[in-house]
Design a protein around this motif. Structure first.
Motif, PDB file in Angstrom:
ATOM      1  N   ARG A 217       0.859  -1.187   0.000  1.00 29.25           N
ATOM      2  CA  ARG A 217       0.000   0.000   0.000  1.00 29.25           C
ATOM      3  C   ARG A 217       0.898   1.241   0.000  1.00 29.25           C
ATOM      4  O   ARG A 217       1.901   1.284   0.710  1.00 29.25           O
ATOM      5  CB  ARG A 217      -0.838  -0.028   1.284  1.00 29.25           C
ATOM      6  N   PRO A 218       0.559   2.268  -0.796  1.00 31.96           N
ATOM      7  CA  PRO A 218       1.381   3.486  -0.787  1.00 31.96           C
ATOM      8  C   PRO A 218       1.417   4.123   0.601  1.00 31.96           C
ATOM      9  O   PRO A 218       0.454   4.014   1.360  1.00 31.96           O
ATOM     10  CB  PRO A 218       0.648   4.405  -1.774  1.00 31.96           C
ATOM     11  N   GLU A 219       2.532   4.778   0.889  1.00 31.29           N
ATOM     12  CA  GLU A 219       2.629   5.484   2.175  1.00 31.29           C
ATOM     13  C   GLU A 219       1.585   6.600   2.226  1.00 31.29           C
ATOM     14  O   GLU A 219       1.249   7.183   1.191  1.00 31.29           O
ATOM     15  CB  GLU A 219       4.019   6.110   2.313  1.00 31.29           C
ATOM     16  N   ALA A 220       1.122   6.884   3.428  1.00 27.54           N
ATOM     17  CA  ALA A 220       0.106   7.937   3.588  1.00 27.54           C
ATOM     18  C   ALA A 220       0.659   9.262   3.062  1.00 27.54           C
ATOM     19  O   ALA A 220       1.789   9.650   3.386  1.00 27.54           O
ATOM     20  CB  ALA A 220      -0.296   8.058   5.043  1.00 27.54           C
ATOM     21  N   PHE A 221      -0.131   9.932   2.262  1.00 31.00           N
ATOM     22  CA  PHE A 221       0.315  11.180   1.648  1.00 31.00           C
ATOM     23  C   PHE A 221       0.149  12.345   2.618  1.00 31.00           C
ATOM     24  O   PHE A 221      -0.868  12.465   3.300  1.00 31.00           O
ATOM     25  CB  PHE A 221      -0.506  11.442   0.381  1.00 31.00           C
ATOM     26  N   ALA A 222       1.167  13.178   2.668  1.00 37.34           N
ATOM     27  CA  ALA A 222       1.094  14.406   3.467  1.00 37.34           C
ATOM     28  C   ALA A 222       1.948  15.457   2.788  1.00 37.34           C
ATOM     29  O   ALA A 222       2.991  15.142   2.202  1.00 37.34           O
ATOM     30  CB  ALA A 222       1.573  14.160   4.889  1.00 37.34           C
ATOM     31  N   PHE A 223       1.502  16.695   2.851  1.00 41.54           N
ATOM     32  CA  PHE A 223       2.249  17.779   2.212  1.00 41.54           C
ATOM     33  C   PHE A 223       2.045  19.053   3.022  1.00 41.54           C
ATOM     34  O   PHE A 223       0.943  19.360   3.454  1.00 41.54           O
ATOM     35  CB  PHE A 223       1.750  17.987   0.781  1.00 41.54           C
ATOM     36  N   LYS A 224       3.141  19.759   3.216  1.00 47.22           N
ATOM     37  CA  LYS A 224       3.053  21.078   3.840  1.00 47.22           C
ATOM     38  C   LYS A 224       3.913  22.032   3.039  1.00 47.22           C
ATOM     39  O   LYS A 224       4.983  21.631   2.548  1.00 47.22           O
ATOM     40  CB  LYS A 224       3.559  21.040   5.284  1.00 47.22           C
ATOM     41  N   GLY A 225       3.483  23.259   2.890  1.00 48.80           N
ATOM     42  CA  GLY A 225       4.288  24.197   2.121  1.00 48.80           C
ATOM     43  C   GLY A 225       3.855  25.632   2.306  1.00 48.80           C
ATOM     44  O   GLY A 225       2.751  25.906   2.782  1.00 48.80           O
ATOM     45  N   ASP A 226       4.779  26.523   1.977  1.00 48.64           N
ATOM     46  CA  ASP A 226       4.495  27.971   2.019  1.00 48.64           C
ATOM     47  C   ASP A 226       4.606  28.532   0.614  1.00 48.64           C
ATOM     48  O   ASP A 226       5.589  28.291  -0.090  1.00 48.64           O
ATOM     49  CB  ASP A 226       5.484  28.674   2.952  1.00 48.64           C
ATOM     50  N   PHE A 227       3.586  29.295   0.233  1.00 47.28           N
ATOM     51  CA  PHE A 227       3.547  29.854  -1.118  1.00 47.28           C
ATOM     52  C   PHE A 227       3.201  31.333  -1.043  1.00 47.28           C
ATOM     53  O   PHE A 227       2.772  31.843   0.016  1.00 47.28           O
ATOM     54  CB  PHE A 227       2.464  29.135  -1.946  1.00 47.28           C
ATOM     55  N   VAL A 228       3.379  32.005  -2.163  1.00 50.10           N
ATOM     56  CA  VAL A 228       2.836  33.362  -2.296  1.00 50.10           C
ATOM     57  C   VAL A 228       1.920  33.356  -3.506  1.00 50.10           C
ATOM     58  O   VAL A 228       2.119  32.588  -4.452  1.00 50.10           O
ATOM     59  CB  VAL A 228       3.960  34.424  -2.486  1.00 50.10           C
ATOM     60  N   THR A 229       0.904  34.201  -3.421  1.00 51.75           N
ATOM     61  CA  THR A 229      -0.013  34.279  -4.563  1.00 51.75           C
ATOM     62  C   THR A 229       0.567  35.256  -5.578  1.00 51.75           C
ATOM     63  O   THR A 229       1.114  36.299  -5.213  1.00 51.75           O
ATOM     64  CB  THR A 229      -1.414  34.735  -4.129  1.00 51.75           C
ATOM     65  N   ILE A 230       0.447  34.888  -6.848  1.00 49.60           N
ATOM     66  CA  ILE A 230       0.975  35.745  -7.920  1.00 49.60           C
ATOM     67  C   ILE A 230      -0.071  35.867  -9.031  1.00 49.60           C
ATOM     68  O   ILE A 230      -0.971  35.050  -9.132  1.00 49.60           O
ATOM     69  CB  ILE A 230       2.287  35.180  -8.501  1.00 49.60           C
ATOM     70  N   GLN A 231       0.122  36.901  -9.850  1.00 45.39           N
ATOM     71  CA  GLN A 231      -0.787  37.112 -10.969  1.00 45.39           C
ATOM     72  C   GLN A 231      -0.604  36.010 -12.024  1.00 45.39           C
ATOM     73  O   GLN A 231       0.480  35.663 -12.365  1.00 45.39           O
ATOM     74  CB  GLN A 231      -0.524  38.504 -11.593  1.00 45.39           C
TER      75      GLN A 231
END
Lengths: 131, 154
Positions: free
Chosen positions: B140-154
């Motif tokens: 079974r695939p490992e449990a998916f998790a994601f964390k990240g910081d982004f900025v909004t752009i045009q």
């Protein structure tokens, strides 16, 4: 359960909670403001034909005149390769495709709230911080 | 093509990430078979009751002719269609019984020492769950998790 008949990834995004705040009287909806976005995605349930993710996003304007918090679930339906592609970023500087889809789906909600709060509207695209 | 009746019987291999999902799938399969069986046998029963004591001849068509490699009924569509429904009902009985038996005895499969990251390949033959592979080669695939910081752009 695997279902080979599906050939397109289908993503359903549900907003479960929204919190929006105007943080300053000086906020101006016509001002240009970059928002920083802190996001987390976590697996809630998975089979070979679907993956359910919890998402949580917090957008804060710079300077901090407004804040939006949105959370909910995103269900990806497709075969296992399509699901894998949906959660795998092309490179370290890009978000996984599913994050872009979630942001795209909730963007209209945030946009309307920004208008109601008279704060700057967030931009529609995302760039990883520091890239 | 419109499917008039039948359960879309499937022969193939299905992969599951949890044994409980296998059970759930088979339970749903059985419920689907039972619904279809009830629906089709009600149609046959209603006709037999309406024709009062005439017996099986009311659902047996005499219009069948062998054309090429298959039988074709061009003269008696009502009875021809009813005969097909009756055949389907007859074939459903053993399928339901077998699926029920598999479900009732599935506890013994669940009691096996199964590695926690195993996945499961279920082999269905004409809609009947016949075999199960406990697959440790494709975990079974490992449990998916994601964390990240982004900025909004045009």
């Amino acid at each position: 359960m695997a279902d080979e008949r599906q050939d397109v990834l289908e993503v359903t995004v549900i907003v479960e909670d929204v919190d929006a705040a105007r943080l300053s009287d000086k906020a101006n909806e016509n001002a240009v403001s970059n928002y920083s976005l802190n996001v987390s995605l976590a697996e809630r349930d998975r089979s070979t034909e679907h993956l359910v993710l919890s998402y949580s996003m917090e957008l804060t304007s710079q300077p901090p005149t407004a804040r939006f918090k949105v959370s909910g679930s995103a269900t990806l339906k497709g075969n296992k390769e399509e699901i894998r592609e949906g959660i795998t970023a092309a490179d370290m500087n890009r978000p996984p495709p599913v994050l872009l889809i979630i942001y795209e789906r909730i963007y209209s909600t945030i946009y309307l709230l920004a208008g109601a709060l008279k704060v700057p509207h967030p931009m529609p695209n995302l760039l990883k911080k520091g890239s | 093509m419109i499917q008039e009746t039948g359960t879309g019987l499937y022969s193939g291999i299905l992969r599951f990430y949890a044994l409980n999902d296998v059970r759930k799938y088979m339970k749903e399969l059985l419920e689907r078979y039972q619904r279809e069986y009830d629906k089709s046998s009600n149609v046959i029963g209603s006709l037999l009751r309406a024709e009062g004591g005439k017996g099986m001849e009311v659902i047996m068509s005499k219009g069948w002719a062998k054309v090429g490699a298959m039988f074709v009924d061009v003269t008696d569509p009502e009875k021809g269609g009813m005969e097909l429904t009756f055949q389907l009902v007859t074939e459903m009985k053993p399928r339901i019984a077998k699926t029920e038996e598999v479900l009732k005895t599935f506890e013994s499969v669940e009691a096996l020492p199964i590695p926690t990251d195993a996945t499961f390949l279920l082999y269905l033959h004409s809609g009947i769950p016949e075999r199960l592979v406990i697959d440790t080669t494709e975990p079974r695939p490992e449990a998916f998790a994601f964390k990240g910081d982004f900025v909004t752009i045009q």
